[in-house]
Design a protein around this motif. Structure first.
Motif, PDB file in Angstrom:
ATOM      1  N   ILE A  74       0.816  -1.219   0.000  1.00 35.78           N
ATOM      2  CA  ILE A  74       0.000   0.000   0.000  1.00 35.78           C
ATOM      3  C   ILE A  74       0.843   1.260   0.000  1.00 35.78           C
ATOM      4  O   ILE A  74       0.326   2.360   0.082  1.00 35.78           O
ATOM      5  CB  ILE A  74      -0.948   0.028   1.223  1.00 35.78           C
ATOM      6  CG1 ILE A  74      -0.157  -0.122   2.528  1.00 35.78           C
ATOM      7  CG2 ILE A  74      -1.987  -1.058   1.121  1.00 35.78           C
ATOM      8  CD1 ILE A  74      -0.436   0.947   3.503  1.00 35.78           C
ATOM      9  N   THR A  75       2.174   1.117  -0.129  1.00 34.35           N
ATOM     10  CA  THR A  75       3.063   2.271   0.013  1.00 34.35           C
ATOM     11  C   THR A  75       2.641   3.459  -0.849  1.00 34.35           C
ATOM     12  O   THR A  75       2.607   4.595  -0.394  1.00 34.35           O
ATOM     13  CB  THR A  75       4.498   1.870  -0.364  1.00 34.35           C
ATOM     14  OG1 THR A  75       4.801   0.644   0.292  1.00 34.35           O
ATOM     15  CG2 THR A  75       5.486   2.923   0.049  1.00 34.35           C
ATOM     16  N   LEU A  76       2.304   3.166  -2.125  1.00 32.47           N
ATOM     17  CA  LEU A  76       2.003   4.263  -3.044  1.00 32.47           C
ATOM     18  C   LEU A  76       0.641   4.891  -2.755  1.00 32.47           C
ATOM     19  O   LEU A  76       0.282   5.889  -3.361  1.00 32.47           O
ATOM     20  CB  LEU A  76       2.068   3.762  -4.489  1.00 32.47           C
ATOM     21  CG  LEU A  76       3.457   3.281  -4.936  1.00 32.47           C
ATOM     22  CD1 LEU A  76       3.396   2.653  -6.309  1.00 32.47           C
ATOM     23  CD2 LEU A  76       4.447   4.437  -4.930  1.00 32.47           C
ATOM     24  N   TYR A  77      -0.124   4.304  -1.823  1.00 31.20           N
ATOM     25  CA  TYR A  77      -1.450   4.823  -1.501  1.00 31.20           C
ATOM     26  C   TYR A  77      -1.501   5.509  -0.145  1.00 31.20           C
ATOM     27  O   TYR A  77      -2.559   5.933   0.291  1.00 31.20           O
ATOM     28  CB  TYR A  77      -2.477   3.682  -1.540  1.00 31.20           C
ATOM     29  CG  TYR A  77      -2.729   3.184  -2.942  1.00 31.20           C
ATOM     30  CD1 TYR A  77      -3.760   3.726  -3.707  1.00 31.20           C
ATOM     31  CD2 TYR A  77      -1.928   2.221  -3.513  1.00 31.20           C
ATOM     32  CE1 TYR A  77      -3.998   3.290  -4.992  1.00 31.20           C
ATOM     33  CE2 TYR A  77      -2.145   1.779  -4.804  1.00 31.20           C
ATOM     34  CZ  TYR A  77      -3.185   2.315  -5.542  1.00 31.20           C
ATOM     35  OH  TYR A  77      -3.407   1.894  -6.820  1.00 31.20           O
ATOM     36  N   ARG A  78      -0.372   5.582   0.547  1.00 30.16           N
ATOM     37  CA  ARG A  78      -0.383   6.182   1.880  1.00 30.16           C
ATOM     38  C   ARG A  78      -0.663   7.668   1.819  1.00 30.16           C
ATOM     39  O   ARG A  78      -0.306   8.338   0.858  1.00 30.16           O
ATOM     40  CB  ARG A  78       0.967   5.930   2.569  1.00 30.16           C
ATOM     41  CG  ARG A  78       1.186   4.484   2.886  1.00 30.16           C
ATOM     42  CD  ARG A  78       2.598   4.250   3.321  1.00 30.16           C
ATOM     43  NE  ARG A  78       2.855   4.900   4.600  1.00 30.16           N
ATOM     44  CZ  ARG A  78       3.540   4.318   5.588  1.00 30.16           C
ATOM     45  NH1 ARG A  78       4.013   3.109   5.450  1.00 30.16           N
ATOM     46  NH2 ARG A  78       3.745   4.956   6.697  1.00 30.16           N
ATOM     47  N   LEU A  81       2.939  10.253   3.212  1.00 32.37           N
ATOM     48  CA  LEU A  81       4.290  10.147   2.662  1.00 32.37           C
ATOM     49  C   LEU A  81       5.106  11.406   2.876  1.00 32.37           C
ATOM     50  O   LEU A  81       6.327  11.363   2.977  1.00 32.37           O
ATOM     51  CB  LEU A  81       4.225   9.821   1.167  1.00 32.37           C
ATOM     52  CG  LEU A  81       3.904   8.360   0.861  1.00 32.37           C
ATOM     53  CD1 LEU A  81       3.661   8.176  -0.618  1.00 32.37           C
ATOM     54  CD2 LEU A  81       5.021   7.446   1.323  1.00 32.37           C
ATOM     55  N   GLN A  87      11.290   7.107   4.548  1.00 41.25           N
ATOM     56  CA  GLN A  87      10.483   6.809   3.376  1.00 41.25           C
ATOM     57  C   GLN A  87      10.375   5.292   3.204  1.00 41.25           C
ATOM     58  O   GLN A  87      11.382   4.599   3.165  1.00 41.25           O
ATOM     59  CB  GLN A  87      11.165   7.409   2.157  1.00 41.25           C
ATOM     60  CG  GLN A  87      10.296   7.384   0.942  1.00 41.25           C
ATOM     61  CD  GLN A  87      10.989   8.053  -0.224  1.00 41.25           C
ATOM     62  OE1 GLN A  87      12.209   8.069  -0.302  1.00 41.25           O
ATOM     63  NE2 GLN A  87      10.223   8.596  -1.117  1.00 41.25           N
ATOM     64  N   PRO A  88       9.162   4.773   3.156  1.00 40.12           N
ATOM     65  CA  PRO A  88       9.035   3.320   3.036  1.00 40.12           C
ATOM     66  C   PRO A  88       9.448   2.819   1.655  1.00 40.12           C
ATOM     67  O   PRO A  88       9.330   3.530   0.661  1.00 40.12           O
ATOM     68  CB  PRO A  88       7.551   3.063   3.289  1.00 40.12           C
ATOM     69  CG  PRO A  88       6.873   4.360   3.073  1.00 40.12           C
ATOM     70  CD  PRO A  88       7.876   5.458   3.238  1.00 40.12           C
ATOM     71  N   VAL A  89       9.948   1.598   1.634  1.00 41.87           N
ATOM     72  CA  VAL A  89      10.342   0.971   0.375  1.00 41.87           C
ATOM     73  C   VAL A  89       9.089   0.446  -0.325  1.00 41.87           C
ATOM     74  O   VAL A  89       8.215  -0.138   0.310  1.00 41.87           O
ATOM     75  CB  VAL A  89      11.321  -0.187   0.646  1.00 41.87           C
ATOM     76  CG1 VAL A  89      11.649  -0.932  -0.627  1.00 41.87           C
ATOM     77  CG2 VAL A  89      12.577   0.344   1.297  1.00 41.87           C
ATOM     78  N   VAL A  90       9.015   0.689  -1.630  1.00 45.84           N
ATOM     79  CA  VAL A  90       7.861   0.212  -2.396  1.00 45.84           C
ATOM     80  C   VAL A  90       8.080  -1.253  -2.747  1.00 45.84           C
ATOM     81  O   VAL A  90       9.073  -1.603  -3.367  1.00 45.84           O
ATOM     82  CB  VAL A  90       7.697   1.016  -3.698  1.00 45.84           C
ATOM     83  CG1 VAL A  90       6.418   0.615  -4.410  1.00 45.84           C
ATOM     84  CG2 VAL A  90       7.705   2.497  -3.409  1.00 45.84           C
ATOM     85  N   HIS A  91       7.160  -2.121  -2.333  1.00 49.91           N
ATOM     86  CA  HIS A  91       7.244  -3.525  -2.707  1.00 49.91           C
ATOM     87  C   HIS A  91       6.198  -3.836  -3.761  1.00 49.91           C
ATOM     88  O   HIS A  91       5.404  -2.985  -4.135  1.00 49.91           O
ATOM     89  CB  HIS A  91       7.045  -4.409  -1.479  1.00 49.91           C
ATOM     90  CG  HIS A  91       8.164  -4.301  -0.497  1.00 49.91           C
ATOM     91  ND1 HIS A  91       9.395  -4.872  -0.719  1.00 49.91           N
ATOM     92  CD2 HIS A  91       8.253  -3.652   0.689  1.00 49.91           C
ATOM     93  CE1 HIS A  91      10.190  -4.587   0.301  1.00 49.91           C
ATOM     94  NE2 HIS A  91       9.526  -3.843   1.158  1.00 49.91           N
ATOM     95  N   THR A 116      -3.998   2.530   7.274  1.00 52.59           N
ATOM     96  CA  THR A 116      -3.484   1.477   6.403  1.00 52.59           C
ATOM     97  C   THR A 116      -4.637   0.809   5.654  1.00 52.59           C
ATOM     98  O   THR A 116      -4.560   0.573   4.448  1.00 52.59           O
ATOM     99  CB  THR A 116      -2.728   0.408   7.229  1.00 52.59           C
ATOM    100  OG1 THR A 116      -1.673   1.039   7.928  1.00 52.59           O
ATOM    101  CG2 THR A 116      -2.168  -0.669   6.333  1.00 52.59           C
TER     102      THR A 116
END
Lengths: 184, 352
Positions: A74-78, A81, A87-91, A116
């Motif tokens: 969900i990184t790109l939807y947080r 940011l 900064q979280p890693v995009v999986h 989340t």
């Protein structure tokens, strides 16, 4: 995800308790959906994924059906940011089935603010149009900031804002337990 | 005599910028040294070149790009990540694929993207780079993507504005996003860099793509050979840790990857080689010449290709060619960079 030092306070759940909670949730999922037709499990990375796999395994033991399991990043939807320190890693998102028309059960380890889950709902809906989306969590620690409520809960744990719940799983951390920590 | 003049031209063209950059990389703090693990945090404000990036930083970009590339499998190609952010494409030189892929990357990540090209903007009225930068800053740009014919233009801009700056090609110096998408393509197809034999063919002298590739590939442990006519392969290039040769057959023997550079007709001063036809005969990559390369050789070209000059149509359409795959990888790499460069700044937050 958390910053600052933690002090371990108490073990909330051991391996046995976790196993029983997941077995109960598996039964509840089958009961609520009147079987498992069209039911798909989607784990939220990181720890929702092994939990989703375990639920699928329990449901297979009970119903004899293997459910599709996907994982959602969900990184790109947080929505935070710009405000978080690290900064979280995009999986990768790996949902190898069509979500359109499916009865999706989202699986996460802890529900806290609900943000989340909000991000996961957006991410999921971008993949298609599920018939229903339900939410299963191992721990509900309260303090919701959004109108979101889990359908299946392993354990309700009243916490203070200064506490942090750590879920450890054999697959990711080498041990099955849930610990309540205090921020120092 | 002629060669000396050429070398001088090369130094004037590329070197002043390099000399200015080398002592103190202007793009932020150097990254934390990773002990065996990949450093998972991006610390730089800008992406100005591949020179000086660590292997960990390059892999972080490529890993992020791999996740971003999944967007091609989706019906709805939109992430909300950069909602409310503004990306400005500032292009002083013509470009199709770099500009459009930045535009797509920005739009797919949810940002607003504005294109400024020199012919239709105040640049045509003589506005300086510095003034243009101030204007873009005042307008609220979060990321400025710049292409300019002068080496070091992106570095200058980066020191003038708070916005993140991405170098989309500066003179004959660097073209880091092309370098990164080439690295991505190699990693995707070959799965490794250590010991990989990469041959770069063509106009090394004028090529910023070659330089970015060389810096990145050397950092990741690949062996690089550059080949081209003597007038287009500066002797100094070996200082970057590559082998230089003028013998195409030898350079292709056993190569794992062949990266074919475009003959830059617009940058070509007259007289560097006798004719396009002679260049095509001696250095144009054909299926026949490729026979000495490895059987599973990966063929790349940054585009736009002059078919029949530096590469034959047959080779460009060969299954071993990644030329069309490179374009998709370019969007993924640029999405990754936009994400990394607009990332977290403040101090607190716990998500649950």
């Amino acid at each position: 995800m958390e910053t600052g030092k933690l002090r371990e306070k108490i073990q909330i759940m051991d391996a046995e308790a976790m196993r029983r909670a997941l077995t109960r949730i598996a039964h509840e999922i089958i009961e609520r959906n009147k079987g498992v037709e069209k039911v798909c499990l989607v784990g939220i990375r990181t720890r929702g994924v092994p939990l989703a796999n375990r639920l699928a395994e329990r449901i297979r033991e009970i119903e004899g059906t293997s459910l599709p399991v996907g994982s959602l990043d969900i990184t790109l939807y947080r929505d935070d940011l710009t405000t978080i320190a690290h900064q979280p890693v995009v999986h990768k998102t790996e949902v190898g089935f069509s979500v359109t028309g499916a009865r999706i059960v989202l699986v996460d380890d802890v529900i806290f603010t609900g943000r989340t889950t909000r991000a996961a709902l957006d991410a999921l809906i971008d993949l298609g149009r599920p018939q229903t989306i339900q939410l299963a969590v191992l721990i509900d620690r309260g303090h919701r900031e959004l109108p979101i409520r889990p359908d299946y809960v392993g354990k309700n744990v009243p916490t203070s804002q200064r506490e942090v719940v750590s879920v450890r799983l054999g697959e990711t951390d080498g041990v099955d337990e849930v610990i309540l920590n205090e921020l120092l | 005599m002629f060669l000396d003049e050429l070398l001088q031209a090369f130094f004037n063209f590329v070197h002043p910028a390099l000399r200015r950059i080398r002592p103190k990389p202007p793009n932020g703090r150097p990254p934390r040294a990773a002990k065996g693990v990949r450093s998972l945090e991006w610390k730089r404000k800008d992406l100005l070149g591949l020179e000086g990036l660590s292997a960990e930083e390059i892999h972080l970009i490529l890993d992020t790009a791999e996740s971003c590339k999944q967007i091609y499998e989706r019906e709805i190609k939109k992430f909300p990540t950069l909602r409310g952010r503004t990306v400005v494409n500032l292009f002083y030189e013509p470009s199709t694929r770099t500009r459009t892929s930045f535009e797509l990357a920005g739009k797919w990540m949810g940002a607003d993207v504005i294109n400024v090209s020199s012919s239709t903007s105040s640049v045509a009225k003589g506005e300086s780079l510095r003034d243009t930068a101030r204007t873009l800053e005042a307008l609220g740009a979060d990321v400025v993507v710049i292409r300019h014919s002068a080496a070091g233009a992106a570095h200058q801009l980066a020191s003038e504005v708070r916005a993140a700056v991405i170098n989309a090609g500066d003179g004959a110096h660097e073209h880091p996003t092309q370098g990164l998408l080439d690295l991505y393509t190699i990693r995707e197809r070959k799965g490794r860099f250590a010991g990989l034999r990469v041959t770069i063919v063509g106009d090394i002298l004028h090529s910023r793509v070659a330089r970015s590739n060389i810096w990145g590939l050397r950092t990741l442990g690949a062996e690089v050979t550059v080949v081209g006519p003597p007038t287009l392969v500066p002797r100094e290039i070996t200082q970057l840790g590559v082998r230089a040769t003028h013998d195409l057959e030898e350079a292709l023997a056993g190569a794992d990857v062949v990266n074919i550079l475009r003959i830059q007709l617009e940058r070509q001063k007259k007289g560097l080689f006798p004719s396009l036809r002679e260049y095509a005969r001696l250095y144009g990559i054909t299926a026949e010449k490729l026979e000495s390369a490895g059987e599973d050789v990966l063929i790349m070209h940054p585009g736009p290709a002059n078919l029949g000059v530096e590469v034959s149509e047959e080779v460009a359409r060969d299954p071993r060619s990644a030329i069309s795959g490179q374009v998709q990888n370019g969007v993924a790499v640029r999405m990754a960079l936009l994400y990394l460069l607009t990332g977290g700044r403040a101090q607190d937050a716990v998500l649950g």
